[in-house]
Design an enzyme around this catalytic site. Sequence first.
Site, PDB file in Angstrom:
ATOM      1  N   ALA A  67       0.817  -1.214   0.000  1.00  0.00           N
ATOM      2  CA  ALA A  67       0.000   0.000   0.000  1.00  0.00           C
ATOM      3  C   ALA A  67       0.852   1.265   0.000  1.00  0.00           C
ATOM      4  O   ALA A  67       0.475   2.266  -0.613  1.00  0.00           O
ATOM      5  CB  ALA A  67      -0.933  -0.006   1.207  1.00  0.00           C
ATOM      6  N   GLN A 122      -7.207  -0.913   5.373  1.00  0.00           N
ATOM      7  CA  GLN A 122      -7.869  -1.583   6.486  1.00  0.00           C
ATOM      8  C   GLN A 122      -9.304  -1.983   6.192  1.00  0.00           C
ATOM      9  O   GLN A 122      -9.935  -2.653   7.012  1.00  0.00           O
ATOM     10  CB  GLN A 122      -7.836  -0.679   7.724  1.00  0.00           C
ATOM     11  CG  GLN A 122      -6.443  -0.425   8.287  1.00  0.00           C
ATOM     12  CD  GLN A 122      -5.792  -1.651   8.889  1.00  0.00           C
ATOM     13  OE1 GLN A 122      -6.444  -2.682   9.103  1.00  0.00           O
ATOM     14  NE2 GLN A 122      -4.509  -1.555   9.181  1.00  0.00           N
ATOM     15  N   CYS A 133       3.788   0.961  11.689  1.00  0.00           N
ATOM     16  CA  CYS A 133       4.803   1.667  10.906  1.00  0.00           C
ATOM     17  C   CYS A 133       5.494   2.751  11.712  1.00  0.00           C
ATOM     18  O   CYS A 133       6.534   3.260  11.303  1.00  0.00           O
ATOM     19  CB  CYS A 133       4.164   2.276   9.656  1.00  0.00           C
ATOM     20  SG  CYS A 133       3.498   1.027   8.546  1.00  0.00           S
TER      21      CYS A 133
END
Length: 406
Positions: A88, A196, A349
């Site tokens: 992504a 998500q 992240c």
Amino acid sequence: MEIQTNYSIVTGTEPSFPEVIYLDNNATTPVDPRVLKTMLPYFSENFANAASTHRFGLAAHEAVKKARQQVADLIGADTHEIIFTSGATEAINLAIKGVAEAYSHKGTHILTVSTEHSAVLDTCRYMETKGFEVTYLPVQPDGLLDFELVKASIRPDTILVSVMHVNNETGVIQPIQEIAYLAHEKGALFMSDCTQSVGKIPVNVDNLGIDLLCCSAHKIYGPKGIGALFVRQRKNRIKIPALIHGGGHERGLRSGTLNVPGIVGLGKACELAQLEMAENEKKIREMRDYLETELLKIEGTWINGHREKRLYNVTNIGFEGVDSEALIMGLSNPEDDSPIITVSNGSACTAASIEPSHVLIGMKLTEYRAFNCIRFSFGKNSKQNEINLSSKKIKEKTIGLRNFNQ
């Protein structure tokens, strides 16, 4: 010949991991054994380059073609609108930078949200160094956007509106269909980071009005290192330039030898997600609601995010006076023989950051309260007995930490 997917058979060794109760599925999910089984032949048997024109290359090409259809079917797209990426993050970079370069003659304003994933925020900050103006919309305390503020913020020179569908930390679902309508009404393109939401709830790019969509396999029980970018070609054809050159793969947007095993895995994960979505939602929602109800019995706890307009697999809970890092460490290093419980205090992240969650700060929490919050994200492999044990352990650790701090 049947392909074995047992860890010890595949690797020749026995795993040495302790027993784990995994409640960090928004960070990543385990590869579904059926996905792994589909992938394995493309590592060792049919390992050909999908761009080769011989028999084995054509077989790999057909596997990629099938996977592209599986991804397209999940989001209601056409196959020629699907671009395979490394994930992504790459898809987001390709979309934002591509639109900025291709449409700069129309304007240089980008509109996004302060609670977006860092992949969007960091890319937008980079675009600011290139002369683009970016507006970062605030959210309300429940995590939702103020619709009137969105409407007022789209300008004649706005070329892109980027709003994530489901927040990775709180599960809050933004009304992207309505926002996309506003963007199109003003002549701007609409992009959504659906990392998500894809595979967990129905996502149809036409119904939602999405022009560019980003997603990743490892959030839906597929492998890491593979994702997809949807670029609309029907009705309103979008042209964006390549970021990676060298061979003209993926309609010229993303050159490089295709990751056939990963692509096959993404396709299979999408197929399974579409088939099992309703079943997974019912099971996971029940477990989420149970744990949430139990933990809210602890004095001084609260839920971050809108109670109804959020994804069924996640709850972000604050524990007054409890440092989230201390609670995470306590759950991952139990003093007895009980399983490790894996949870998170924000995006994976940015997990190494000592800064409070930008999402929670954006929802008007103080830094102190933001450091008291834990994200619990459930998956299709979660089990009710694990949730029962987790509830008990979290209560014990919370009380222990509060007593220690007194």
